[in-house]
Write a protein that holds these residues in place. Structure first.
Motif, PDB file in Angstrom:
ATOM      1  N   GLY A 175       2.519  14.416  -9.229  1.00 45.08           N
ATOM      2  CA  GLY A 175       3.418  15.539  -8.981  1.00 45.08           C
ATOM      3  C   GLY A 175       3.330  16.093  -7.583  1.00 45.08           C
ATOM      4  N   ASP A 176       2.767  15.322  -6.665  1.00 50.15           N
ATOM      5  CA  ASP A 176       2.596  15.781  -5.281  1.00 50.15           C
ATOM      6  C   ASP A 176       3.816  15.374  -4.473  1.00 50.15           C
ATOM      7  OD1 ASP A 176       1.778  16.476  -2.765  1.00 50.15           O
ATOM      8  OD2 ASP A 176      -0.265  15.753  -3.019  1.00 50.15           O
ATOM      9  N   ASP A 177       4.847  16.234  -4.464  1.00 50.91           N
ATOM     10  CA  ASP A 177       6.104  15.908  -3.800  1.00 50.91           C
ATOM     11  C   ASP A 177       5.929  15.667  -2.311  1.00 50.91           C
ATOM     12  OD1 ASP A 177       7.414  16.116  -6.180  1.00 50.91           O
ATOM     13  OD2 ASP A 177       8.109  18.175  -5.852  1.00 50.91           O
ATOM     14  N   GLU A 178       5.118  16.533  -1.658  1.00 50.53           N
ATOM     15  CA  GLU A 178       4.971  16.413  -0.210  1.00 50.53           C
ATOM     16  C   GLU A 178       4.306  15.097   0.185  1.00 50.53           C
ATOM     17  OE1 GLU A 178       6.265  18.055   2.203  1.00 50.53           O
ATOM     18  OE2 GLU A 178       7.245  19.424   0.817  1.00 50.53           O
ATOM     19  N   ALA A 179       3.339  14.667  -0.585  1.00 55.21           N
ATOM     20  CA  ALA A 179       2.715  13.370  -0.306  1.00 55.21           C
ATOM     21  C   ALA A 179       3.719  12.247  -0.495  1.00 55.21           C
ATOM     22  CB  ALA A 179       1.496  13.163  -1.221  1.00 55.21           C
ATOM     23  N   PHE A 180       4.553  12.357  -1.508  1.00 59.15           N
ATOM     24  CA  PHE A 180       5.597  11.359  -1.770  1.00 59.15           C
ATOM     25  C   PHE A 180       6.564  11.279  -0.588  1.00 59.15           C
ATOM     26  CE2 PHE A 180       9.655   9.915  -3.420  1.00 59.15           C
ATOM     27  CZ  PHE A 180       9.309   8.848  -4.244  1.00 59.15           C
ATOM     28  N   TYR A 181       7.015  12.464  -0.110  1.00 58.31           N
ATOM     29  CA  TYR A 181       7.933  12.488   1.033  1.00 58.31           C
ATOM     30  C   TYR A 181       7.275  11.919   2.281  1.00 58.31           C
ATOM     31  CZ  TYR A 181      10.621  15.773  -1.847  1.00 58.31           C
ATOM     32  OH  TYR A 181      11.326  16.374  -2.856  1.00 58.31           O
ATOM     33  N   SER A 182       5.992  12.254   2.471  1.00 55.90           N
ATOM     34  CA  SER A 182       5.278  11.787   3.653  1.00 55.90           C
ATOM     35  C   SER A 182       5.227  10.262   3.699  1.00 55.90           C
ATOM     36  CB  SER A 182       3.858  12.360   3.661  1.00 55.90           C
ATOM     37  OG  SER A 182       3.128  11.865   4.762  1.00 55.90           O
ATOM     38  N   VAL A 183       4.925   9.636   2.558  1.00 58.30           N
ATOM     39  CA  VAL A 183       4.876   8.167   2.521  1.00 58.30           C
ATOM     40  C   VAL A 183       6.266   7.592   2.743  1.00 58.30           C
ATOM     41  CG1 VAL A 183       4.286   6.153   1.118  1.00 58.30           C
ATOM     42  CG2 VAL A 183       2.877   8.210   0.984  1.00 58.30           C
ATOM     43  N   ALA A 184       7.294   8.242   2.177  1.00 60.60           N
ATOM     44  CA  ALA A 184       8.665   7.771   2.369  1.00 60.60           C
ATOM     45  C   ALA A 184       9.047   7.784   3.850  1.00 60.60           C
ATOM     46  CB  ALA A 184       9.642   8.637   1.568  1.00 60.60           C
ATOM     47  N   LEU A 185       8.623   8.829   4.567  1.00 63.54           N
ATOM     48  CA  LEU A 185       8.925   8.908   5.995  1.00 63.54           C
ATOM     49  C   LEU A 185       8.151   7.858   6.787  1.00 63.54           C
ATOM     50  CD1 LEU A 185       9.069  12.790   6.485  1.00 63.54           C
ATOM     51  CD2 LEU A 185      10.978  11.168   6.507  1.00 63.54           C
ATOM     52  N   GLN A 186       6.945   7.523   6.324  1.00 62.79           N
ATOM     53  CA  GLN A 186       6.203   6.437   6.964  1.00 62.79           C
ATOM     54  C   GLN A 186       6.949   5.109   6.806  1.00 62.79           C
ATOM     55  OE1 GLN A 186       2.018   6.281   5.833  1.00 62.79           O
ATOM     56  NE2 GLN A 186       1.950   8.498   5.638  1.00 62.79           N
ATOM     57  N   ILE A 187       7.515   4.891   5.633  1.00 57.40           N
ATOM     58  CA  ILE A 187       8.303   3.678   5.407  1.00 57.40           C
ATOM     59  C   ILE A 187       9.530   3.674   6.313  1.00 57.40           C
ATOM     60  CG2 ILE A 187       9.708   2.448   3.703  1.00 57.40           C
ATOM     61  CD1 ILE A 187       7.763   3.391   1.554  1.00 57.40           C
ATOM     62  N   ALA A 188      10.174   4.854   6.452  1.00 58.49           N
ATOM     63  CA  ALA A 188      11.355   4.954   7.316  1.00 58.49           C
ATOM     64  C   ALA A 188      10.990   4.620   8.760  1.00 58.49           C
ATOM     65  CB  ALA A 188      11.939   6.367   7.225  1.00 58.49           C
ATOM     66  N   ALA A 189       9.847   5.119   9.210  1.00 58.00           N
ATOM     67  CA  ALA A 189       9.411   4.832  10.583  1.00 58.00           C
ATOM     68  C   ALA A 189       9.160   3.343  10.777  1.00 58.00           C
ATOM     69  CB  ALA A 189       8.152   5.643  10.905  1.00 58.00           C
ATOM     70  N   ARG A 190       8.545   2.710   9.772  1.00 63.83           N
ATOM     71  CA  ARG A 190       8.277   1.273   9.872  1.00 63.83           C
ATOM     72  C   ARG A 190       9.581   0.476   9.920  1.00 63.83           C
ATOM     73  NH1 ARG A 190       6.013  -0.964   4.674  1.00 63.83           N
ATOM     74  NH2 ARG A 190       8.248  -1.027   4.253  1.00 63.83           N
ATOM     75  N   GLU A 191      10.551   0.869   9.088  1.00 66.49           N
ATOM     76  CA  GLU A 191      11.839   0.179   9.080  1.00 66.49           C
ATOM     77  C   GLU A 191      12.555   0.346  10.425  1.00 66.49           C
ATOM     78  OE1 GLU A 191      12.910  -1.842   6.794  1.00 66.49           O
ATOM     79  OE2 GLU A 191      11.157  -1.479   5.526  1.00 66.49           O
ATOM     80  N   ALA A 192      12.430   1.543  11.014  1.00 69.89           N
ATOM     81  CA  ALA A 192      13.063   1.779  12.318  1.00 69.89           C
ATOM     82  C   ALA A 192      12.446   0.895  13.390  1.00 69.89           C
ATOM     83  CB  ALA A 192      12.929   3.257  12.688  1.00 69.89           C
ATOM     84  N   ARG A 193      11.109   0.735  13.342  1.00 70.64           N
ATOM     85  CA  ARG A 193      10.445  -0.135  14.320  1.00 70.64           C
ATOM     86  C   ARG A 193      10.882  -1.594  14.164  1.00 70.64           C
ATOM     87  NH1 ARG A 193       5.925   3.116  12.908  1.00 70.64           N
ATOM     88  NH2 ARG A 193       5.166   1.494  11.482  1.00 70.64           N
ATOM     89  N   GLN A 194      11.274  -1.969  12.964  1.00 68.15           N
ATOM     90  CA  GLN A 194      11.719  -3.345  12.716  1.00 68.15           C
ATOM     91  C   GLN A 194      13.211  -3.521  12.957  1.00 68.15           C
ATOM     92  OE1 GLN A 194      10.441  -4.219   8.723  1.00 68.15           O
ATOM     93  NE2 GLN A 194       8.263  -4.334   9.266  1.00 68.15           N
ATOM     94  N   SER A 245       0.830  -1.211   0.000  1.00 71.51           N
ATOM     95  CA  SER A 245       0.000   0.000   0.000  1.00 71.51           C
ATOM     96  C   SER A 245       0.858   1.253   0.000  1.00 71.51           C
ATOM     97  CB  SER A 245      -0.937  -0.007   1.214  1.00 71.51           C
ATOM     98  OG  SER A 245      -0.203   0.058   2.418  1.00 71.51           O
ATOM     99  N   HIS A 246       2.010   1.193   0.696  1.00 63.91           N
ATOM    100  CA  HIS A 246       2.922   2.335   0.709  1.00 63.91           C
ATOM    101  C   HIS A 246       3.504   2.574  -0.678  1.00 63.91           C
ATOM    102  CE1 HIS A 246       3.355   2.039   5.277  1.00 63.91           C
ATOM    103  NE2 HIS A 246       3.012   3.292   5.031  1.00 63.91           N
ATOM    104  N   ILE A 247       3.896   1.505  -1.338  1.00 66.70           N
ATOM    105  CA  ILE A 247       4.461   1.637  -2.678  1.00 66.70           C
ATOM    106  C   ILE A 247       3.423   2.200  -3.644  1.00 66.70           C
ATOM    107  CG2 ILE A 247       5.370   0.355  -4.658  1.00 66.70           C
ATOM    108  CD1 ILE A 247       6.689  -1.557  -2.661  1.00 66.70           C
ATOM    109  N   THR A 248       2.193   1.692  -3.543  1.00 64.96           N
ATOM    110  CA  THR A 248       1.109   2.191  -4.390  1.00 64.96           C
ATOM    111  C   THR A 248       0.883   3.680  -4.153  1.00 64.96           C
ATOM    112  OG1 THR A 248       0.017   0.026  -4.341  1.00 64.96           O
ATOM    113  CG2 THR A 248      -1.330   1.929  -4.993  1.00 64.96           C
ATOM    114  N   ALA A 249       0.874   4.084  -2.878  1.00 65.89           N
ATOM    115  CA  ALA A 249       0.670   5.492  -2.541  1.00 65.89           C
ATOM    116  C   ALA A 249       1.803   6.359  -3.085  1.00 65.89           C
ATOM    117  CB  ALA A 249       0.567   5.656  -1.022  1.00 65.89           C
ATOM    118  N   MET A 250       3.035   5.849  -3.018  1.00 62.48           N
ATOM    119  CA  MET A 250       4.179   6.616  -3.527  1.00 62.48           C
ATOM    120  C   MET A 250       4.085   6.782  -5.039  1.00 62.48           C
ATOM    121  SD  MET A 250       7.413   5.230  -1.276  1.00 62.48           S
ATOM    122  CE  MET A 250       8.521   6.510  -1.882  1.00 62.48           C
TER     123      MET A 250
END
Length: 324
Positions: free
Chosen positions: A18-37, A6-11
């Motif tokens: 062309g929504d850069d901020e939405a792209f960055y937001s999803v990327a940071l969500q992925i970063a948070a998930r990776e940190a939790r793991q 779902s994250h990849i689809t959203a990105m």
């Protein structure tokens, strides 16, 4: 894996729109998930990449070429700009700032919301006295979302022939559905004024056309209507907007902030407390004009800073003019 998908689809969707901020937001969500793991190195790399991309300055050429070039009927109905104002430039109450920030956050997370069947706020009514930051808010939203702003020219839009106006309205809303941007209907009361009295007929049908188009407006863009006269707006309008933001004249503390933001180092070390009696009743725009007048007086006499007397004099003159 489902969450990752779902994250990849959203990105992909945010990148395609062309929504850069939405792209960055999803990327940071992925970063948070990776940190939790426990994948801290990968999480840090993602965060650094986002920070680096966000901080990369956009050159003047990039800003110019980023502006769309409308053709055909839409070209004569809108004026396109690429605003640079940010939230820090907006002086409003904490409550109103929170509302505006929430709109921006929903738009930045639009890919995630849409993925789960929700629609971000995209129809806003801004109401309040002239010069209190309504048009600036539209610019801020556009800038924060890295979107162009289409200011609808009501003089070109309105026609004594209802069919022409309705067709022009459809052109604007069709454009909003295909080209993501902030669409501002400024001085909206000229279009959305109450038609319950003798002025029915064509004007009522024009308003009804707008209501129909607004109701079905695509969530691809943000539609903003700004008015100085809430009281004369047709009541049917209010329930069609996702949010109504109310603006007011600045408080004494906000007035000081407006003046300091405009003058910067020219007012360094000057106490602005107690200017309330001079600034009372003045809008944000009035305060800016008064500050500029005080600065000109100081600079023309060869001073490097503005005195309190300069400000008091300029504010008093501006206040007298606004009361006449």
């Amino acid at each position: 894996m489902a969450g990752q998908g779902s994250h990849i689809t959203a990105m992909v969707r945010s990148h395609a729109s062309g929504d850069d901020e939405a792209f960055y937001s999803v990327a940071l969500q992925i970063a948070a998930r990776e940190a939790r793991q426990g994948h801290h190195r990968l999480a840090n790399d993602i965060k650094k990449a986002v920070d680096s991309s966000r901080s990369r300055p956009r050159g003047p050429l990039a800003e110019v070429t980023a502006l769309p070039r409308p053709r055909g009927d839409i070209a004569e109905l809108v004026e396109i700009s690429n605003p640079q104002e940010r939230m820090r430039d907006l002086v409003v109450s904490p409550e109103l700032a929170g509302q505006i920030t929430h709109v921006i956050q929903e738009q930045r997370q639009r890919a995630v919301l849409i993925e789960h069947g929700f629609v971000p706020m995209h129809r806003l009514l801004l109401e309040g006295p002239p010069g209190t930051g309504k048009t600036l808010t539209a610019s801020v939203i556009a800038s924060e979302l890295s979107l162009p702003m289409y200011t609808v020219r009501l003089d070109s839009l309105l026609s004594k022939y209802m069919g022409e106006t309705a067709a022009k309205l459809r052109t604007v809303f069709d454009e909003a559905a295909t080209n993501r941007a902030v669409y501002l209907f400024d001085e909206f009361d000229a279009l959305g004024g109450d038609r319950s009295g003798n002025d029915v007929g064509e004007a009522r049908r024009i308003l009804n056309s707008f209501l129909v188009f607004l109701e079905g407006a695509s969530a691809e863009s943000i539609i903003i209507a700004a008015t100085n006269h809430r009281a004369i707006l047709d009541r049917a309008l209010f329930r069609r907007f996702d949010a109504v933001l109310t603006y007011s004249l600045p408080s004494s503390k906000q007035a000081q902030t407006v003046i300091r933001k405009r003058l910067g180092s020219l007012v360094k070390g000057v106490s602005l407390s107690g200017l309330g009696s001079c600034s009372e009743g003045l809008s944000h725009a009035d305060l800016v004009k008064a500050a500029e007048s005080a600065a000109k007086s100081a600079l023309m006499r060869g001073d490097a800073t503005v005195t309190r007397a300069d400000l008091e004099s300029a504010l008093t003159v501006r206040r007298s003019a606004s009361l006449t």
